[in-house]
Design a protein around this motif. Structure first.
Motif, PDB file in Angstrom:
ATOM      1  N   PRO A   1       0.728  -1.256   0.130  1.00 16.52           N
ATOM      2  CA  PRO A   1       0.099   0.112  -0.230  1.00 16.52           C
ATOM      3  C   PRO A   1       0.841   1.254  -0.014  1.00 16.52           C
ATOM      4  N   ARG A   2       2.257   1.125   0.807  1.00 17.22           N
ATOM      5  CA  ARG A   2       2.881   2.424   0.976  1.00 17.22           C
ATOM      6  C   ARG A   2       3.645   2.775  -0.660  1.00 17.22           C
ATOM      7  N   ALA A   3       3.702   1.464  -1.497  1.00 21.54           N
ATOM      8  CA  ALA A   3       4.553   1.804  -2.705  1.00 21.54           C
ATOM      9  C   ALA A   3       3.671   2.155  -3.756  1.00 21.54           C
ATOM     10  N   THR A   4       2.379   1.817  -3.682  1.00 22.68           N
ATOM     11  CA  THR A   4       1.443   2.198  -4.577  1.00 22.68           C
ATOM     12  C   THR A   4       0.806   3.447  -4.213  1.00 22.68           C
ATOM     13  N   LYS A   5       1.139   4.908  -4.865  1.00 24.09           N
ATOM     14  CA  LYS A   5       0.897   6.092  -4.413  1.00 24.09           C
ATOM     15  C   LYS A   5      -0.461   6.349  -4.883  1.00 24.09           C
ATOM     16  N   ASN A   6      -1.214   6.888  -3.938  1.00 28.68           N
ATOM     17  CA  ASN A   6      -2.570   7.517  -4.178  1.00 28.68           C
ATOM     18  C   ASN A   6      -2.435   8.914  -5.014  1.00 28.68           C
ATOM     19  N   ALA A   7      -3.690   9.387  -5.534  1.00 29.07           N
ATOM     20  CA  ALA A   7      -3.736  10.459  -6.100  1.00 29.07           C
ATOM     21  C   ALA A   7      -3.238  11.838  -5.640  1.00 29.07           C
ATOM     22  N   ALA A   8      -3.242  11.872  -4.423  1.00 32.30           N
ATOM     23  CA  ALA A   8      -2.725  13.138  -3.672  1.00 32.30           C
ATOM     24  C   ALA A   8      -1.071  12.821  -3.525  1.00 32.30           C
ATOM     25  N   GLU A   9      -0.616  11.667  -3.541  1.00 32.80           N
ATOM     26  CA  GLU A   9       0.736  11.476  -3.313  1.00 32.80           C
ATOM     27  C   GLU A   9       1.449  11.546  -4.811  1.00 32.80           C
ATOM     28  N   ILE A  10       0.647  11.331  -5.777  1.00 26.36           N
ATOM     29  CA  ILE A  10       0.925  11.432  -7.514  1.00 26.36           C
ATOM     30  C   ILE A  10       1.247  13.016  -7.489  1.00 26.36           C
ATOM     31  N   ALA A  11       0.061  13.573  -7.217  1.00 26.37           N
ATOM     32  CA  ALA A  11       0.101  14.925  -7.514  1.00 26.37           C
ATOM     33  C   ALA A  11       1.223  15.693  -6.929  1.00 26.37           C
ATOM     34  N   GLY A  12       1.594  15.372  -5.647  1.00 24.02           N
ATOM     35  CA  GLY A  12       2.470  15.911  -4.869  1.00 24.02           C
ATOM     36  C   GLY A  12       3.887  15.640  -5.309  1.00 24.02           C
ATOM     37  N   THR A  13       4.054  14.432  -5.983  1.00 27.26           N
ATOM     38  CA  THR A  13       5.468  14.262  -6.411  1.00 27.26           C
ATOM     39  C   THR A  13       5.674  14.819  -7.732  1.00 27.26           C
ATOM     40  N   ARG A  14       4.625  15.208  -8.656  1.00 24.69           N
ATOM     41  CA  ARG A  14       4.541  15.959  -9.988  1.00 24.69           C
ATOM     42  C   ARG A  14       5.163  17.323  -9.422  1.00 24.69           C
ATOM     43  N   ALA A  15       4.348  17.916  -8.412  1.00 21.92           N
ATOM     44  CA  ALA A  15       4.850  19.233  -8.018  1.00 21.92           C
ATOM     45  C   ALA A  15       6.223  19.310  -7.584  1.00 21.92           C
ATOM     46  N   ALA A  16       6.611  18.365  -6.773  1.00 20.21           N
ATOM     47  CA  ALA A  16       7.992  18.394  -6.279  1.00 20.21           C
ATOM     48  C   ALA A  16       8.961  18.242  -7.449  1.00 20.21           C
ATOM     49  N   HIS A  17       8.754  17.619  -8.407  1.00 18.55           N
ATOM     50  CA  HIS A  17       9.753  17.448  -9.437  1.00 18.55           C
ATOM     51  C   HIS A  17       9.740  18.569 -10.356  1.00 18.55           C
ATOM     52  N   ARG A  18       8.519  19.309 -10.719  1.00 18.49           N
ATOM     53  CA  ARG A  18       8.645  20.541 -11.442  1.00 18.49           C
ATOM     54  C   ARG A  18       9.671  21.584 -10.457  1.00 18.49           C
ATOM     55  N   ARG A  19       9.379  21.630  -9.319  1.00 23.05           N
ATOM     56  CA  ARG A  19      10.293  22.378  -8.522  1.00 23.05           C
ATOM     57  C   ARG A  19      11.470  22.169  -8.270  1.00 23.05           C
ATOM     58  N   ASP A  20      11.945  20.684  -8.386  1.00 26.83           N
ATOM     59  CA  ASP A  20      13.109  20.393  -8.165  1.00 26.83           C
ATOM     60  C   ASP A  20      14.062  20.557  -9.586  1.00 26.83           C
ATOM     61  N   GLY A  21      13.188  20.023 -10.663  1.00 22.49           N
ATOM     62  CA  GLY A  21      13.772  20.577 -11.827  1.00 22.49           C
ATOM     63  C   GLY A  21      14.366  22.081 -12.047  1.00 22.49           C
ATOM     64  N   ALA A  22      13.479  22.887 -11.656  1.00 22.20           N
ATOM     65  CA  ALA A  22      13.845  24.428 -11.646  1.00 22.20           C
ATOM     66  C   ALA A  22      15.219  24.671 -11.144  1.00 22.20           C
ATOM     67  N   ALA A  23      15.271  23.906  -9.852  1.00 18.72           N
ATOM     68  CA  ALA A  23      16.522  24.245  -8.976  1.00 18.72           C
ATOM     69  C   ALA A  23      17.546  23.492  -9.895  1.00 18.72           C
TER      70      ALA A  23
END
Length: 609
Positions: A310-332
């Motif tokens: 269950p921890r490994a299969t991310k839910n919609a909120a976790e997936i949305a969060g990781t997409r946002a984190a990667h946009r921010r991290d990509g800019a950095a």
């Protein structure tokens, strides 16, 4: 600064400490002792108090084992650390062995003398490990001796205290599900496994199940502790209350009884005496827990950690969060790469790049109101031959200048409250050789092959690992590490059970996040690794097909250095993927940049004819 650059070297490591250990073993009737790089939770990162292998040997890698006998000593490491171990460990004291080709159990079968008494700390070895070690010892007529106290703790005079970092509640907006609902699901899973209880030994599972985070180990927001979950919903958490503020204690009290860590043995023994059937994950749980249950009349149910999948299969909120984190991290990362391109070769060293990258991530976090919490691991900043050390850790003693004519490998990641990142890029310093360009392109072809893969339900990481290697294999080349590891959601950057590797036996399920990181390493010269994080998706039926397929969505957003690319080695499909990826990078992180950095990104993502 999140990363320390202190050197691993210590004149008291090695011979003096091994001598102390041998004296203790002699006084206690033992012929040897096994020292794993593990704590009671079997995590990748351990608190300073538990890093007994490093204290004894000087080895700072994340995987290893030492066996110390009266007249000889051995250290076992895998292919990632074959160079590093020789720099950090006194080879006059320790003989290096392969953790993969000749692991401790195999070594014992061939080398341990008949009648030898080999000590272990049963808290530091899993059930599966102890079973293998016991069988190996018995085969040669030796005895494996579980000890009540770790001898390293007995001789380590200035051993640090156990960590007491404060616990924080992980908001539902990022977790995507209330802890009480997660616990109901886990209780049902325990009952389905035929157990009355399950012990969570992995702090990542504890963090996920109760929606809490902490800071007890480096770079991973974990609060060390155990939990006993019950099928009837009567749960208990074993954690030092000094980590809990008033709000956090009130929150956890609604979900479970909170008990001191020292009460775990008694609680497990009491459950066992009552006839409980207690589930333990044989890959994760300490053998000490098995012994406690069986010695007190209980039943051990061998079952996977119920929170792991269950921890490994991310839910919609976790997936949305990781997409946002990667946009921010990509800019950095773009800010860092733009800055790096402006520097004159020979003026920067590896530490300067790590420091600047942390600055870029902090700045971007402040601009977007999502602060950088930590790096997700010690940044691998390897110039020239240091880049060929797969898990190189830069220190003040080893930091090299980025010299012209060399390659620079930068593998880094960040922890944000909405997601965990991990990215590797390799850049030339000055003009690269044709060999460098060819091998960079072969590695990129492997990454693209994974990115483009489509596969049916039930496919495992082991089934697709070869896709990343075929281009290299055709040139007589390979790399000595897996192609991809699982990644958590503001949790461990190396998360199981999913992985893309020859040993990756777990099915790849929609919602899992993995790395995609093929590489090539020329010892003494340079290293090449390219890494994106990818999300397993349900791609549906392909045109003309008749079964639903899975695929990957690439999460990481940063350009590949085109100065190292040989476009003539790419197929039309590979070139189309690369151009589409670069266009997406520009579209998604370009709006977060301006001025010189935006101009640099536009050039770095220019379409390739």
């Amino acid at each position: 600064m999140f990363q320390s650059f202190d050197s691993a070297g210590d004149p008291t490591v090695g011979k003096p400490r091994v001598a102390l250990l041998r004296q203790w073993l002699k006084e206690n009737g033992l012929d040897g002792f096994v020292v794993p790089r593990a704590d009671e939770h079997q995590g990748e990162y351990v608190p300073p108090r538990s890093n007994r292998l490093r204290w004894l040997t000087g080895f700072s890698g994340s995987a290893g084992v030492a066996i110390v006998l009266a007249r000889s000593a051995y250290i076992f490491v895998d292919g990632r650390y074959t160079l590093q171990v020789r720099d950090e460990v006194d080879l006059d004291i320790f003989t290096v062995e392969s953790l993969i080709d000749n692991p401790p159990a195999s070594w014992i079968r061939e080398n341990l003398p008949k009648g030898a008494r080999l000590g272990i700390d049963p808290w530091l070895h899993t059930m599966g490990e102890v079973k293998a070690l016991t069988a190996a010892a018995e085969k040669v007529g030796a005895v494996l001796v579980p000890l009540a106290r770790n001898p390293i703790d007995a001789i380590w005079e200035d051993q640090p205290d156990a960590p007491l970092a404060p616990v924080e509640i992980h908001p539902e907006a990022f977790a995507g599900e209330l802890a009480k609902d997660k616990l109901k699901r886990l209780a049902a899973a325990i009952e389905n496994d035929g157990a009355t209880h399950a012990i969570l030994t992995d702090p990542s599972s504890l963090a996920w199940a109760f929606n809490i985070r902490g800071g007890d180990v480096p770079h991973t927001p974990l609060a060390l502790g155990f939990a006993i979950l019950a099928a009837d919903g009567s749960h208990a958490v074993f954690m030092d209350k000094r980590k809990l503020g008033r709000t956090e204690e009130a929150y956890l009290t609604q979900l479970a009884d909170i008990k001191a860590p020292g009460k775990l043995d008694d609680a497990v023994a009491a459950l066992a005496k009552s006839g409980a059937k207690i589930a333990l994950d044989p890959v994760l749980a300490a053998d000490r827990l098995r012994a406690l249950i069986e010695d007190n009349g209980g039943t051990v149910v061998q079952a996977p950690d119920p929170a792991r999948l269950p921890r490994a299969t991310k839910n919609a909120a976790e997936i949305a969060g990781t997409r946002a984190a990667h946009r921010r991290d990509g800019a950095a990362v773009a800010k860092l790469l733009c800055w790096l391109d402006r520097q004159e070769p020979g003026k920067l060293d590896e530490i300067a790049v790590v420091t600047k990258l942390e600055e870029c991530r902090r700045q971007t976090g402040e601009e977007t109101q999502m602060p950088l919490r930590d790096v997700s691991f010690d940044t691998i900043s390897g110039a020239g031959p240091n880049g060929a050390i797969m898990h190189y850790r830069v220190s003040k003693a080893t930091s090299r200048v980025l010299a012209t004519g060399e390659l620079f490998l930068l593998d880094s990641g960040a922890q944000y409250q909405d997601g965990t990142t991990d990215i590797t890029r390799t850049m030339p310093v000055g003009k690269p050789t044709e060999e460098m360009r060819e091998r960079f392109t072969l590695v990129l072809k492997g990454m693209i092959a994974i990115s483009l893969a489509r596969f049916p339900a039930g496919t495992r990481g082991a089934d697709i690992d070869a896709l990343a290697r075929i281009a290299l294999w055709k040139h007589g080349l390979d790399y000595a590490h897996g192609t991809g590891h699982g990644v958590g959601s503001y949790l461990a950057v190396h998360e199981g059970p999913q992985r893309i590797a020859k040993t990756g036996m777990e099915k790849l399920l929609a919602g899992m996040i993995l790395s995609n990181e093929p590489g090539y390493y020329k010892e003494g010269h340079y290293g090449i690794r390219l890494e994106n994080l990818i999300l397993v998706t349900q791609a549906g039926e392909l045109p003309g097909g008749d079964i639903a397929m899975h695929g990957f969505e690439t999460l990481t957003l940063a350009p590949f250095d085109q100065r190292l690319l040989r476009a003539d080695l790419l197929t039309r499909e590979e070139l189309d993927w690369l151009n589409a990826y670069h266009a997406r990078v520009l579209a998604e992180i370009g709006p977060m940049l301006d001025g010189e950095t935006l101009a640099w990104l536009e050039k770095a993502t220019a379409q390739i004819a």
